[in-house]
Write an enzyme that holds these catalytic residues in place. Structure first.
Site, PDB file in Angstrom:
ATOM      1  CG  HIS A 548     -18.050  41.799  60.751  1.00 47.86           C
ATOM      2  ND1 HIS A 548     -16.863  42.221  61.285  1.00 47.86           N
ATOM      3  CD2 HIS A 548     -18.951  41.841  61.765  1.00 47.86           C
ATOM      4  CE1 HIS A 548     -17.032  42.509  62.569  1.00 47.86           C
ATOM      5  NE2 HIS A 548     -18.291  42.273  62.880  1.00 47.86           N
ATOM      6  CB  ILE A 592     -19.834  45.821  59.036  1.00 40.02           C
ATOM      7  CG1 ILE A 592     -20.813  44.652  59.243  1.00 40.02           C
ATOM      8  CG2 ILE A 592     -18.460  45.305  58.629  1.00 40.02           C
ATOM      9  CD1 ILE A 592     -21.079  43.869  57.955  1.00 40.02           C
TER      10      ILE A 592
END
Ligand SMILES: Cc1cc2nc3c(=O)[nH]c(=O)nc-3n(C[C@H](O)[C@H](O)[C@H](O)COP(=O)(O)OP(=O)(O)OC[C@H]3O[C@@H](n4cnc5c(N)ncnc54)[C@H](O)[C@@H]3O)c2cc1C
Length: 611
Positions: A548, A592
């Site tokens: 992420h 995300i």
């Protein structure tokens, strides 16, 4: 079979393109598709990776890991040795194909929180708080409710169609079938005092939930950004051109009276080097590890660093490539009770072949969906005294004159989040397979390399305080950037994560979950539950990359250490924007990609508004 020629470079250097988008990944294709809705706007996408739109390693949801390490799909980056993690190098795999990381990721769709997004706005970004941002979480998706069978299995999973997006490009759906652990997951958290969360798309609350994935529920194929945004209608647009195998080397910049302007994009394809003129703007969408690399190679970054690599500084901004954030994930893997299933069973060639036969017949069986569940949790066992100490240590860091300005501002927002005892501090994830963080090779780390059938309870810090960086290591785009991820380098992160890991052991020991695990069975993380000090050591040993990466060209005011403004324009330039995960000023509370899709959708509206 999709036929889409992205190989030709014919006429590129003499054509007019209003927008040149660098990176045909998750965010780049969103913006390309939205901008080219207007037939008068010419858009070029330059993607360094391949065009593998027909490849089953991308389209079959459960084959995700099979693309790892293959240069036709994956940049296969690694971080520098991480001193705070006993010198370990972390994996930093990243999509290198149309669709980018969304084409090789695990497909989980997890939404940011109201408080996390409001912190973006409070950091000096008008319009990026929950109210301005949440419509885009719905815009990118077409959500399908859980099946009748799932509803019978779970009861009410808190899903309400009116909360969801219903006509966006990315298909968001639930698995067809669930193993017994998922119902037990929901009940066990409830037993521990945390009943099912509100529908997570609303951005509030704690507790367990069954999360959807980016999978088309009809075709059972992965709904990555190329599948979703490069539809047949989009691919046929005469005003959209996509070239793959096109590695952008640098932007040529000219100093004007209003600021620096990108006039040309230079890229290589095979042995040839090409230069394409910029009509209006360059849109950087190369992801959080390569967008800063391209800026630095073009002369935008820390002057001293650029000088070291023989690059002339055009804009001296030391914050380019800093502020890297990554969640990190720590798996605790437990052997399941005899006779119970796990995805580890796919190590048996007969089981794998049967799954493929079923998928090829009609998309049915375990290959056609991705089965995860999650929970957002506060740090339950954190005594108030320790919480106060943590907040004080953050405040001390804020006051420390050596703390970069951007980080000081972000820490102020993060200290506020930590002060609220009921605020989420971690995401728990239930994965139906074993994870082996002590293995260095990705396919062994993610594959069933240990005998037996396992499930994993993973913990992820929602708002890590640790920061890393990514910078060029040479003046060549062909060389991997230097990724110093910094995971768990802040002692508060280490303690918080260790406490959450201990709670993962508690979930496993609580009914009804406990009965699904083998009594006295193998536990890959450690055979016995451990105390806080040993849990911290285990964290250093076991934390894996969660992929992420974000924050490396943060959207913040320039005087606070930002790289782009709230219209995503790079400071000091007139026509360069960033639209990928680099712009996140603070990492969201969980996986995300939903935030990346939504940022790109909002970016497209901003850019259209500025035309
Ligand atoms: C293995 C893995 C698993 C993940 N699992 C999940 C998950 O389950 N759920 C979730 O929410 N998130 C997940 N993520 C995170 C999520 O997929 C990414 O954060 C997101 O896709 C990043 O989007 P982006 O547009 O910023 O970059 P990317 O999608 O990575 O796109 C960048 C593109 O730019 C191209 N590029 C780079 N440099 C150049 C250059 N010089 N010239 C031209 N092109 C270039 C790349 O090839 C790539 O296609 C995962 C990520 C990975 C890697």
């Amino acid at each position: 079979m999709i036929v889409f020629d992205t190989d030709s470079t014919d006429g590129l250097e003499t054509s007019h393109f209003d927008f040149i988008i660098i990176g045909g990944g998750t965010s780049g294709l969103v913006v390309a598709s939205r901008l080219s809705e207007d037939p008068s706007i010419n858009v070029l996408v330059l993607e360094a990776g391949t065009n593998r739109l027909n490849d089953p390693r991308i389209s079959v949801p459960a084959l995700a890991i099979s693309a790892f390490e293959d240069p036709d799909f994956d940049w296969n980056f690694k971080t520098t040795p991480q001193e705070q993690l006993n010198g370990r190098e972390m994996l930093a795999n990243k999509g290198r194909t149309l669709g980018g990381s969304s084409a090789i990721n695990m497909g989980m769709v997890i939404y940011p929180s109201c408080s996390g997004m409001n912190a973006w706005e409070e950091l000096g970004n008008p319009g990026w708080g929950w109210d301005g941002f949440s419509p885009y979480i719905r815009k990118f998706q077409k959500a399908t409710p859980p099946s009748k069978e799932s509803e019978e299995h779970f009861g009410d999973v808190g899903y309400k169609q009116e909360d969801q997006g219903s006509d966006g490009p990315v298909q968001v759906s639930f698995a067809d079938h669930y193993m017994p652990y998922y119902g037990a997951w929901m009940k066990t958290f409830e037993m521990l005092g945390y009943p099912q969360a509100d529908n997570p798309i609303n951005g509030t609350g704690t507790g367990p939930f069954i999360n959807p994935s980016a999978v088309d529920p009809v075709t059972h194929t992965r709904s990555h950004s190329a599948a979703a945004y490069l539809t047949a209608e989009t691919r046929a647009r005469p005003n959209l051109r996509v070239v793959t195998g096109a590695l952008v080397k640098a932007l040529l910049l000219e100093k004007g009276t209003d600021g620096v302007e990108a006039s040309t994009v230079v890229f290589s394809k095979g042995q040839e080097v090409y230069s394409v003129s910029v009509g209006r703007e360059v849109i950087l969408a190369a992801g959080a590890t390569q967008t800063p690399q391209i800026l630095e190679l073009s002369g935008i970054g820390d002057g001293e660093l650029l000088q070291r690599h023989g690059i002339e500084t055009v804009i001296n901004n030391p914050y380019v490539g800093r502020n890297m954030q990554e969640h990190g994930i720590i798996p605790y893997s437990f052997e399941v009770a005899d006779g119970l299933p796990s995805a580890d069973m796919a190590r048996d060639p007969d089981v794998a072949a049967a799954a493929m036969t079923s998928y090829e017949k009609d998309g049915s069986g375990p290959l056609g969906y991705i089965q995860f569940a999650a929970a957002f949790m506060p740090c339950v066992d954190l005594p108030q005294e320790q919480r106060n100490e943590m907040v004080e240590s953050i405040k001390a860091l804020i006051k420390n004159p050596e703390t970069p300005r951007a980080l000081q501002k972000q820490l102020e927002a993060q200290a506020k989040l930590l002060e609220i005892p009921e605020e989420t501090t971690a995401q728990f994830i239930l994965a139906p397979f074993q994870l082996n963080p002590r293995e260095e090779i990705p396919k062994r780390a993610f594959g069933p390399s240990h005998p037996g059938n396992f499930i994993s309870i993973c913990t992820v810090l929602s708002y890590p305080l640790s920061r890393g960086s990514v910078h060029i290591g040479s003046n060549k785009a062909e060389h991997a950037p230097v990724i110093d991820v910094g995971t768990l380098s802040n002692p508060v992160d280490l303690e918080l994560h260790a406490r959450h890991c201990m709670w993962a052991d508690r979930v496993a020991a609580t009914e009804p979950f406990a009965s699904l695990l083998k009594k006295g069975g193998y536990r890959l993380h450690s055979q016995e539950p451990v105390d806080l000090e040993r849990a911290k050591e285990l964290c250093k040993e076991l934390v894996m990359s969660n992929y992420h990466f974000c924050g490396t060209c943060a959207m913040m005011p320039e005087e606070d250490g930002g790289v782009v403004d709230s219209r995503l324009k790079v400071y000091g330039t007139t026509n360069i924007r960033v639209v990928d995960a680099s712009v996140f000023p603070l990492i969201p509370r969980g996986n995300i990609q939903a935030t990346v899709f939504a940022v790109a959708e909002k970016a497209a509206d901003i850019i259209k508004g500025d035309i």
